[in-house]
Scaffold this motif. Structure first.
Motif, short mmCIF file in Angstrom:
data_model
loop_
_atom_site.label_atom_id
_atom_site.label_comp_id
_atom_site.label_asym_id
_atom_site.label_seq_id
_atom_site.Cartn_x
_atom_site.Cartn_y
_atom_site.Cartn_z
N VAL A 91 0.87 -1.18 0.00
CA VAL A 91 0.00 0.00 0.00
C VAL A 91 0.91 1.23 0.00
O VAL A 91 1.81 1.34 0.85
CB VAL A 91 -0.92 0.01 1.24
CG1 VAL A 91 -1.80 1.25 1.24
CG2 VAL A 91 -1.76 -1.26 1.29
N ALA B 113 -6.37 3.86 4.04
CA ALA B 113 -6.02 4.94 4.96
C ALA B 113 -7.07 5.12 6.04
O ALA B 113 -6.75 5.44 7.20
CB ALA B 113 -5.81 6.25 4.19
N LYS B 114 -8.33 4.88 5.71
CA LYS B 114 -9.41 4.99 6.70
C LYS B 114 -9.32 3.89 7.76
O LYS B 114 -9.83 4.06 8.88
CB LYS B 114 -10.78 4.91 6.02
CG LYS B 114 -11.11 6.11 5.17
CD LYS B 114 -12.45 5.89 4.47
CE LYS B 114 -12.74 6.99 3.47
NZ LYS B 114 -13.98 6.72 2.71
N ILE C 275 1.31 4.11 1.20
CA ILE C 275 0.97 5.03 2.28
C ILE C 275 2.15 5.03 3.24
O ILE C 275 2.69 3.97 3.57
CB ILE C 275 -0.31 4.57 3.03
CG1 ILE C 275 -1.53 4.68 2.14
CG2 ILE C 275 -0.50 5.36 4.32
CD1 ILE C 275 -2.81 4.15 2.77
N ASP C 276 2.55 6.22 3.68
CA ASP C 276 3.57 6.31 4.71
C ASP C 276 2.97 5.77 6.00
O ASP C 276 2.00 6.33 6.53
CB ASP C 276 4.02 7.76 4.88
CG ASP C 276 5.16 7.90 5.88
OD1 ASP C 276 5.97 6.96 6.01
OD2 ASP C 276 5.23 8.96 6.54
N TYR C 277 3.49 4.66 6.49
CA TYR C 277 2.89 3.98 7.63
C TYR C 277 3.92 3.75 8.72
O TYR C 277 5.07 3.40 8.44
CB TYR C 277 2.29 2.63 7.20
CG TYR C 277 1.66 1.88 8.35
CD1 TYR C 277 0.41 2.23 8.83
CD2 TYR C 277 2.33 0.84 8.97
CE1 TYR C 277 -0.16 1.58 9.90
CE2 TYR C 277 1.77 0.17 10.05
CZ TYR C 277 0.52 0.54 10.51
OH TYR C 277 -0.04 -0.10 11.58
N GLU D 119 -6.17 3.01 -1.86
CA GLU D 119 -5.36 3.51 -0.76
C GLU D 119 -6.17 4.43 0.15
O GLU D 119 -5.93 4.49 1.35
CB GLU D 119 -4.11 4.19 -1.32
CG GLU D 119 -3.17 3.14 -1.88
CD GLU D 119 -2.06 3.68 -2.76
OE1 GLU D 119 -2.02 4.90 -3.01
OE2 GLU D 119 -1.25 2.86 -3.19
N THR D 120 -7.15 5.11 -0.40
CA THR D 120 -8.03 5.96 0.41
C THR D 120 -8.80 5.11 1.41
O THR D 120 -8.92 5.47 2.59
CB THR D 120 -9.02 6.74 -0.49
OG1 THR D 120 -8.27 7.50 -1.43
CG2 THR D 120 -9.92 7.64 0.32
N ILE E 282 -6.44 2.67 9.02
CA ILE E 282 -5.28 2.82 9.89
C ILE E 282 -5.68 3.29 11.29
O ILE E 282 -5.23 2.68 12.28
CB ILE E 282 -4.22 3.73 9.24
CG1 ILE E 282 -3.62 3.00 8.03
CG2 ILE E 282 -3.12 4.09 10.25
CD1 ILE E 282 -2.69 3.85 7.18
#
Length: 175
Positions: free
Chosen positions: A130, A162-163, A132-134, A158-159, A165
């Motif tokens: 994914v 992100a929800k 996304i910076d995680y 990815e949106t 996380i």
């Protein structure tokens, strides 16, 4: 005999002894709970602890959470004595089938042989990174976090990931 799974549902289940040594040896301290904290979560209906067995011999474990319509794999380990024999792939394929494929997990970023091997293992099984910076919150020191990659199956945007996380951080890491 095919693999089978024993779901641990109580903190006094004798099968927990099969998990503890592997749990503590397979994950660095900042990537796992202390054992007493782990035991308190067994009664949380969102958390599932499955011992992986072959002919009553424990091969490993899978700790996962049911969060919304996703499954989040918190920890997965196969005993060193049987690594490389295909058990890990078999377990994850079974888990993807049972969970309808909507699965998230964390892995270390590439750069070490172990991290590179883990990423390749999951990608071979259909997971994608994914973008996304995680950061994974520390289990040990409040306020600390570690860069990790999120991998997913299920081809969610990815949106949408992100929800999830904040849901993961709240349920799994209590932040």
């Amino acid at each position: 005999m095919p693999l089978h799974y024993h779901r641990i549902q109580h903190d006094d289940d004798p099968a927990l002894a099969l998990i503890r040594d592997l749990y503590e040896s397979a994950f660095p301290e900042h990537e796992r709970r202390d054992w007493a904290s782990f035991l308190t979560l067994i009664n949380d209906p969102r958390m599932h602890v499955d011992v992986i067995l072959d002919a009553e011999q424990a091969l490993g474990f899978l700790i996962w959470w049911k969060l919304n319509d996703y499954c989040f794999i918190e920890h997965f380990a196969i005993s060193e004595r049987v690594r490389g024999a295909g058990y890990g792939s078999e377990v994850i394929k079974h888990f993807l089938k049972e969970s309808k494929g909507k699965v998230l997990l964390e892995v270390e970023p590439p750069g070490t042989p172990d991290a590179d091997r883990r990423i390749t293992f999951y990608e071979r099984l259909g997971f994608v990174i994914v973008n996304i910076d995680y950061r994974q919150p520390s289990y040990v020191e409040k306020g600390l976090s570690y860069p990790m990659y999120l991998l997913q199956s299920g081809a969610e945007s990815e949106t949408e990931i992100a929800k999830l996380i904040p849901v993961i951080h709240s349920a799994v890491y209590f932040i």
